[in-house]
Structure formats: C-alpha cells, structure tokens
Design a protein around this motif. Sequence first.
Motif, PDB file in Angstrom:
ATOM      1  N   GLY A 245       0.776  -1.072   0.072  1.00 30.23           N
ATOM      2  CA  GLY A 245       0.191  -0.017  -0.010  1.00 30.23           C
ATOM      3  C   GLY A 245       0.687   1.315  -0.058  1.00 30.23           C
ATOM      4  N   THR A 246       2.177   1.208  -0.228  1.00 28.21           N
ATOM      5  CA  THR A 246       2.866   2.473  -0.581  1.00 28.21           C
ATOM      6  C   THR A 246       2.414   3.169  -1.817  1.00 28.21           C
ATOM      7  N   SER A 247       2.997   4.464  -1.819  1.00 26.28           N
ATOM      8  CA  SER A 247       2.681   5.410  -3.057  1.00 26.28           C
ATOM      9  C   SER A 247       3.715   5.812  -3.894  1.00 26.28           C
ATOM     10  N   PHE A 248       5.029   4.918  -3.968  1.00 29.64           N
ATOM     11  CA  PHE A 248       6.129   5.533  -4.668  1.00 29.64           C
ATOM     12  C   PHE A 248       5.640   5.938  -6.130  1.00 29.64           C
ATOM     13  N   PHE A 249       4.966   5.332  -6.684  1.00 28.17           N
ATOM     14  CA  PHE A 249       4.263   5.781  -8.162  1.00 28.17           C
ATOM     15  C   PHE A 249       2.867   6.261  -8.083  1.00 28.17           C
ATOM     16  N   LEU A 250       2.403   6.593  -7.000  1.00 29.36           N
ATOM     17  CA  LEU A 250       0.936   7.137  -7.062  1.00 29.36           C
ATOM     18  C   LEU A 250       0.770   8.582  -6.782  1.00 29.36           C
ATOM     19  N   PRO A 251       0.573   9.537  -7.504  1.00 29.90           N
ATOM     20  CA  PRO A 251       0.438  10.935  -6.892  1.00 29.90           C
ATOM     21  C   PRO A 251      -0.666  11.015  -5.918  1.00 29.90           C
ATOM     22  N   SER A 252      -0.843  12.258  -5.316  1.00 25.40           N
ATOM     23  CA  SER A 252      -1.733  12.435  -4.297  1.00 25.40           C
ATOM     24  C   SER A 252      -2.994  12.742  -5.253  1.00 25.40           C
ATOM     25  N   GLY A 253      -4.227  12.645  -4.782  1.00 26.25           N
ATOM     26  CA  GLY A 253      -5.304  12.918  -5.247  1.00 26.25           C
ATOM     27  C   GLY A 253      -5.888  12.209  -6.385  1.00 26.25           C
ATOM     28  N   LEU A 254      -5.390  10.922  -6.565  1.00 26.88           N
ATOM     29  CA  LEU A 254      -5.706  10.305  -7.854  1.00 26.88           C
ATOM     30  C   LEU A 254      -7.178   9.833  -7.698  1.00 26.88           C
ATOM     31  N   VAL A 255      -8.111   9.917  -8.744  1.00 26.69           N
ATOM     32  CA  VAL A 255      -9.272   9.571  -8.835  1.00 26.69           C
ATOM     33  C   VAL A 255      -9.323   8.573 -10.076  1.00 26.69           C
ATOM     34  N   VAL A 256      -9.806   7.166  -9.606  1.00 28.01           N
ATOM     35  CA  VAL A 256     -10.037   6.165 -10.550  1.00 28.01           C
ATOM     36  C   VAL A 256     -11.598   5.598 -10.628  1.00 28.01           C
ATOM     37  N   SER A 257     -12.110   5.814 -11.885  1.00 26.06           N
ATOM     38  CA  SER A 257     -13.347   5.465 -12.013  1.00 26.06           C
ATOM     39  C   SER A 257     -14.272   6.272 -10.930  1.00 26.06           C
ATOM     40  N   GLY A 258     -14.037   7.598 -11.097  1.00 25.22           N
ATOM     41  CA  GLY A 258     -14.974   8.576 -10.335  1.00 25.22           C
ATOM     42  C   GLY A 258     -14.766   8.315  -8.623  1.00 25.22           C
ATOM     43  N   GLN A 259     -13.879   7.437  -8.354  1.00 20.70           N
ATOM     44  CA  GLN A 259     -13.680   7.414  -6.940  1.00 20.70           C
ATOM     45  C   GLN A 259     -12.098   7.919  -6.578  1.00 20.70           C
ATOM     46  N   ALA A 260     -11.944   8.611  -5.289  1.00 21.54           N
ATOM     47  CA  ALA A 260     -10.746   8.877  -5.135  1.00 21.54           C
ATOM     48  C   ALA A 260     -10.012   7.650  -4.456  1.00 21.54           C
ATOM     49  N   LEU A 261      -8.484   7.622  -4.771  1.00 25.59           N
ATOM     50  CA  LEU A 261      -8.047   6.449  -4.268  1.00 25.59           C
ATOM     51  C   LEU A 261      -7.465   6.569  -2.948  1.00 25.59           C
ATOM     52  N   GLU A 262      -7.781   5.553  -2.149  1.00 28.29           N
ATOM     53  CA  GLU A 262      -7.417   5.765  -0.647  1.00 28.29           C
ATOM     54  C   GLU A 262      -5.807   5.328  -0.291  1.00 28.29           C
ATOM     55  N   VAL A 263      -5.111   6.300  -1.072  1.00 26.09           N
ATOM     56  CA  VAL A 263      -3.541   6.031  -0.845  1.00 26.09           C
ATOM     57  C   VAL A 263      -2.934   7.290  -0.201  1.00 26.09           C
ATOM     58  N   SER A 264      -1.609   7.074   0.482  1.00 31.41           N
ATOM     59  CA  SER A 264      -1.032   8.251   1.008  1.00 31.41           C
ATOM     60  C   SER A 264      -0.586   9.207   0.028  1.00 31.41           C
ATOM     61  N   GLY A 265      -0.476   8.678  -1.191  1.00 34.19           N
ATOM     62  CA  GLY A 265      -0.123   9.750  -2.422  1.00 34.19           C
ATOM     63  C   GLY A 265       1.198  10.335  -2.184  1.00 34.19           C
ATOM     64  N   GLY A 266       1.678  11.382  -2.942  1.00 33.43           N
ATOM     65  CA  GLY A 266       3.140  11.997  -2.838  1.00 33.43           C
ATOM     66  C   GLY A 266       4.111  11.118  -3.778  1.00 33.43           C
ATOM     67  N   GLY A 267       3.649  10.006  -4.474  1.00 35.28           N
ATOM     68  CA  GLY A 267       4.650   9.753  -5.235  1.00 35.28           C
ATOM     69  C   GLY A 267       4.557  10.209  -6.589  1.00 35.28           C
ATOM     70  N   SER A 268       5.426   9.552  -7.488  1.00 36.88           N
ATOM     71  CA  SER A 268       5.613  10.004  -8.768  1.00 36.88           C
ATOM     72  C   SER A 268       5.604   9.118  -9.984  1.00 36.88           C
ATOM     73  N   PRO A 269       4.701   8.934 -10.818  1.00 36.34           N
ATOM     74  CA  PRO A 269       4.332   8.082 -11.951  1.00 36.34           C
ATOM     75  C   PRO A 269       5.894   8.167 -12.988  1.00 36.34           C
ATOM     76  N   ILE A 270       6.191   9.443 -12.943  1.00 32.50           N
ATOM     77  CA  ILE A 270       7.427   9.619 -13.983  1.00 32.50           C
ATOM     78  C   ILE A 270       8.634   8.911 -13.537  1.00 32.50           C
ATOM     79  N   LEU A 271       8.868   8.859 -12.161  1.00 30.03           N
ATOM     80  CA  LEU A 271       9.783   8.086 -11.577  1.00 30.03           C
ATOM     81  C   LEU A 271      10.159   6.700 -11.939  1.00 30.03           C
ATOM     82  N   TRP A 272       8.841   5.877 -12.121  1.00 25.11           N
ATOM     83  CA  TRP A 272       8.948   4.730 -12.993  1.00 25.11           C
ATOM     84  C   TRP A 272       9.517   4.625 -14.241  1.00 25.11           C
ATOM     85  N   GLN A 273       9.208   5.755 -14.982  1.00 27.78           N
ATOM     86  CA  GLN A 273       9.479   5.707 -16.202  1.00 27.78           C
ATOM     87  C   GLN A 273      10.988   5.835 -16.238  1.00 27.78           C
TER      88      GLN A 273
END
Lengths: 587, 206
Positions: A245-273
């Motif tokens: 459940g970490t958020s290395f690659f998940l930014p804050s405030g991510l909304v999936v299918s109309g629902q806010a994702l319950e993660v701590s956020g603060g990560g960066s998808p670009i980092l993975w790239q």
Amino acid sequence: MAESEHHDHDHHHEELGFWRKYVFSTDHKVIGIQYAVTGMLFLFFGFCLMMLMRWQLAFPGEPVPLLGKLFPRGLPGGVMLPEFYNELGAMHGTIMVFMGIVPLAVGGFGNFVLPLQIGAPDMAFPRLNMMSYQSFLIGGLIMFGSFFLPEGAAQSGWTSYPPLADIAPSGQTAWLIGMVFLITSSLLGAINFLVTTIQLRADGLSFFRLPFFCWAQFVTSFLLLLAFPPLEAAAFMQLMDRVAGTSFFLPSGLVVSGQALEVSGGGSPILWQHLFWFLAHPEVYVLILPAFGIVAEIIANNTRKPLWGYKSMVYSLIVLGFLSFVVWAHHMFLTGMGTTMSAFFQTTTMMISIPSVIILTALILSLWGGSIRFTTPMLFALGFLPMFGIGGLTGLPLGLTAPDIHLHDTYYVIGHFHYVVAPGTIFALFAGIYYWYPKVTGRHMSEFWGKVHFWPSFVLMNLIFFPMLIQGMAGMSRRMYDGGATYAHNEGVLYLNKVISFAAWGLALAQIPFILNLFLSLRKPKTASANPWRATTIEWAAPSPPGHGNFTRPVAAYRGPYEYSVPGESEDFTPQFEPAKAPVAAH
Amino acid sequence: MATPTVVPIDKIIPHTVKPREDTGLNNVKIGIWLFLASEVMLFGGLFASYILLRVGADRWPRGEEYLSIPWATANTLILIASSVTMVMAWASCIRKDFGKYRLYMGLTVLGGLGFMIIKYIEYTSKFHHGYFPSTNTFLAVYFTLTGLHALHVLSGMIVNLYFWGPGAKMWHTEHERFTNRVETAGLFWHFVDLVWIFLFPILYLL
Ligand code: HEM
Ligand SMILES: [Cu+2]
C-alpha cells in the motif's frame, strides 16, 4: 548427445545420471542448449499471442475461429475481451524481449559459443551458470502461469507504467515477481560472461584478437550487469505499492473510475518511467549487440575476407555501451520535461547513432570485393543488414522532439523497433543457428530448406512491418484494441490491418521448413567435421560436438580472428589456433 | 567425443584459486567486484528515487519525527565493529590460526545478529505506533530501503555462518582457496556495512 557414447566407460570417473547430465548440468554447452531451446519455445509462444492479437486487429469484434472454447475467460464465445487483448500485448512484449530474444541470444549463443571461441574448458563459474538458467526458468514459468490466474496475466504493457500498473489486477504482481527472477538470472549470467572473458582466454588471445562475437557478448554483459539493477529496484517499489500500500508511483489526489483512491499519495509515476527506461534503453542494445556479433562472424567467414575495420567496430561497441546509459529519456519527451533536459537527450541520442552506423557500415563494406558464398547463414546475415538499417534509420525521427510529438505511441514506433528486433535480431539468430548447428550437433542442416525458409520470411517480414510505419505516420495509435477503427483519421490505413495480419500468419507458415529442418536434421548421420565452414576462430578447433572440457588438445591463439585469404598461404583461411608453419618474415 | 564421465570442473577451470598473470586476479575476486558494481546500481536506483521523491514532496519529515537515532547509532557501531572482526578473521586465515579465525568469524556473525535484533525492535515499535509503509512516502522509503538492506545483512550472515561452520572443512584441504572465499565474503560484508553508512544519515539524520 548420442547413445553410442555410453560404450566407452571409464571406470576411474563417476558416471553422470540423466538429471545431472541434462537437467542440472553445469556444462556450458548443455546450459547453452537449454537456454536456446527454452528461449525458442518462448519465442514461439509469444508469436502465438501476437497471432491472436492480429485477428482482433484485422477483424475487430468478430469471433476468433475455433479458439473460443480454448480460452473461455479471454474469448467468451470467441469474441476477444479488451482486457484479454491487453494481456496478449503486454505478455507478447515481455515474453519476446526477456524470455525469448535475450535467453536465446545471450543465454544460448553466449553460453555455447563464447567459452569455445576463447578456448576455455567451461564458464568460470559453472554452478552459477546452472543457477542462472534455473532462475530464468522459474521466472519464465511464473510469467507463463500468470495466464491461469483468475484475472489473467499482466495487462499494463511490457513497460508497466503506473498508475495503471499499480492498480491493475493480480497478474501484474506475478509479472513483477517473474521479473525479479529474470533479472537475477541475467545478473548471474552477466557476471559469469565477464569473468570468463577476462580470465579464461587462451594463451595469446589478447583482447584485440577476440572475435567480434565475444566483444559483443562482453559489452552486452556489462549492460545487463549495470542496467538491470535499477529496474529491480523499481520492481521492488512497484511491488510495495501493490502489496504494502505504499505510494512510490501514485500521486496525491488520484481519482479512479470517479472515486478517490485511498492511498497516502505523494509519489511520482514519472519516477517509474525513468527507472524503467534506464534499463530498457540499454536493453534494446542487449537485443541488438549479440546480433551484430553473430552477423560479423558469418560475414567474415562467407566473404573469405577479414572484417573491414575490426578495431573501429570494437571501439564503436564500447562507445555504444557507455552512451546507452545516457539516452533513456528519449522515450519520455512527452512527459513535459524541460527543454534543457530534452535538448540533452536529443543530443546524446544523435550521438549514439554514430557508433551504430559505423558498425553497420563496416559490415557492409566488409562485403566489398569478397568472393561471397551464399550459404543459408550468409543469406540471413545479409538480410539482417538492410532490415537493421531500416530499423535504425526510422529511429532517428523518434529521437528528435519535434517529429516525436507526432509519432510517439503510434504504430510507427511499433514498426521501427520491430524492424530492429524481428527481421533484424531474429534473422541474425537464425543465421547463428544455421551457422553453429554443425558444431552443436555434429550434423548439418539442409541448405535447400534453409533457403526455402529465408526468402518467404524476408518478404513477409517486410509486408508486416512496413505497413505499420505507414499506419503510424497517419496517426494510428499503438495498443488499440480495435486496431484504431474508432478514430476517423485512421480510415485510410485500416485496410492495412488485414494485410499485416495475413502476412503475420503467413510468416508462421514460413517457419515450418525451419522447424522441420531443425529437428529432422538431428536424425541425419554425424558427418560434420570439426571445421565445416573452413573458419578461423577457435571454436572450430574443438570436435563437433565438443566433449566435456571442450578441446582435445591445448589451444592457443597465434594471430587475429579473421585471417582469411592471406596472400602466400595455400588455403584461403588461416585459423587463429594453428601455429605458424614457417617463420613469418618481419615487415 | 563427449564422454559420460566427469572430472570435477574446478580442476579443469584455470584461475579458480591462483591469480591469472596478466590480470593479477583470480576469478572469484573479479566476480565479487562485478557483483558489487551491480549492487551499487541497485541501491543507486533506490537512493536516486529517494532524492526525486523528496525533492518533489510538499513536506518531508525529519528522520527523528519517526525514527530512533540512538538505536540506529548503536547499529552503526555494531556493523562497523563486525567489519573489523571480519578483517581479523581473514587475517587469521592468512596467519593460519584456526582458533582465532573461529572466534572472529563467530563475532562477525553475532554482530549481524545484533543488528537484526535491533532492526526487529525498531520495526515492531513503528508498527506499534501505527506507522506502516503505507502511512506516507517517507516511511515507504524507510521500510523499503532498510528492508532490502536487512535482507543483505541476512544473506551475509548465512554465508559467514557457513564459513564458520560446515564450510570451514576446506581450511584443512584447500587452505588458499578457503582464504580467498573468506576474503570474498568479507568484501560483501564491507559493502553491506557501507550501504548502512549511507542509509543512516540519509534516513535518520537529514
Ligand atoms: C516476428 C513477428 C512479430 C510480430 C508480427 C509482432 C507484432 C506485434 C504487434 C502487432 C504488437 C502490438 C501492437 C499494439 O497493440 O500496440 C507488438 C508489440 C510488441 N512487440 Fe512484437 N511482434 C513480433 C516480434 C517481436 C519480437 C521479436 C519482439 C522482441 C524483442 C517484440 C517485442 C514487442 C514489444 C516490446 C511490443 C510492445 C508491447 C507493448 O505495447 O507493451 N515483438 N508486436
Ligand atoms: Cu531508447
């Protein structure tokens, strides 16, 4: 190895049982064959996945004939689900790259040929070598098995970009675990190749007397050694994102299918790239350098001439190895990086094309004035040259931001890199199989059926991949489940989908002569001599096939690797391993 | 002709023990350095990620908000000490003093064990306070980096324990080869130590 050999028992030695000899073998030749056979099976499997995709692209939404019953999950009633298309695409890419080409080109050819070419009895670490294969097999089986998970295999592309990959179904977890095994396998293999090349070269075999094939494997091993670990780090982080459940690659405030994702956020998808392409750009050189190596050997042998510019080729290889670590972000021009960054990566990308062009040019110039023998290996090696040429040249526009804005993520990219890896690398691998088959088995493959294999394959490859370049320039996106039919701008190029698909299925048929040739030749008598191609490098000093410990007499290198048609010699080849007959006059 | 019989491969592969003349190194020595190079890239990838995430974060906690500096200081000292005993174990191999070797190798393993116990105490106290990898990105980095490092400590301990116990048989049969092996294990152990020397300030102090 033949049953007849069981006659000569030597009672002073322990006898190896079936398991130690064929399954848990530490002999580099057996491991090479294991790698090659497994790699070819995966190539075939990846090819089958692609043929299914091609149905959906040519006939979107129409039931696949016959196969609906076989795959009730992905093809209910024969109609392909979008998720299943994504699985096929992601796994086709993953399998072809990590479980097909690399194991065959590095694990197979490298393991079998490299120690023989440097005159070594085996790899430096035979047990590590065995573990490398076993780790590859486990990783491969995990990837293969993931198709049988309830939600199927990974579907986020071979690139596994988050955030999608982070929240994708369980197949993605299997993909990550499988990758960790494949990476471990590559690391063990790379260390072994490097130490073997540095330490086990025969007397007199200095680095600049190494055959080009060895150089190619050497640089490739460095790339594997240094580029894979960051991807391993990234795989751990993605695994943490998915499992802990970490958020290395998940930014804050991510909304999936109309629902806010319950993660701590603060990560960066670009980092993975960044981490992914830091591996994956060197990885494309891992896919192509062994091909250069194979083609160089075969061209020198069949033109009966030394390679043109051997030294510049070697230096190019080394420069290429270094530069391949500083170009990765040319895959990310559209992520909104600043102009300074993109200027840097455009520059390095243009620079890295120079050594590739030097190598290709040297190979082409090597043909000049040679008395070419058009053997099957040579045909495939010759086919490689223009195919890699097209693949390389179509890459230049992708390395410049202005055209890349238009071309990025279109079928043009698919066409470009397939020209490099399919009619490019795969042709080189075919060439290598035909070339070293007598050494591996003591038997010859049929030249006639080899040519029947080559010509249709050559035509069909181009019928598949050239239209993709056209579709891409028209703006057709890659990874489209319906082959781009939803977008009006694709209308003019949709008919090409059918052309490509029929050519791809035809390409499968064109491989039948090869498969038959490969297996039926095993039943021929063992007539191959130690040096059937009249070649110069050291592997041909060993018997065909070589026994345990490889050489029947001590070997040493007395000259460079490509002494063909030396003036004043009675034969048109002077093997590296033959001592000079008469004292050589100084010049 | 392939024969189904076999000579132990170590006997036919050159430079497994003695260095090769022109490179001046034996196979294992080059092997371990290459392996460590790949490890540098592994941890380098993670450190780079840490920097990128931290630079991109709105707020980044200081280590002491979550972590215990005294425990970590203790662990730093323990690891450094175990690196010293590792060198002594290797030196005892060269001086051919088996008793001392056993002692120092044993101490090295115990050092690793001490490190792991403290790590365990630290982890459980975090969990107790409700701090998990999913709590925030700082803790995610903390658990991932130290977790991976702890796995390395564990592997090093297993290797060292093997050379302390059953593996030590080779002391009597092939002494030079055994010494090489201890040296190789030592290089890995120092590397694991070095990684911690980076982790400690980065996670706890900065
Ligand atoms: C020889 C016949 C081959 C054909 C006809 C073929 C065809 C295709 C097609 C149609 C796609 C998917 C396009 C899309 O939906 O976006 C694709 C993707 C891909 N192929 Fe191949 N392929 C072949 C061989 C290979 C080989 C040898 C490699 C490997 C090195 C390879 C690597 C990939 C990769 C990496 C992707 C991208 C997957 C993704 O989008 O994540 N292919 N190929
Ligand atoms: Cu690239």
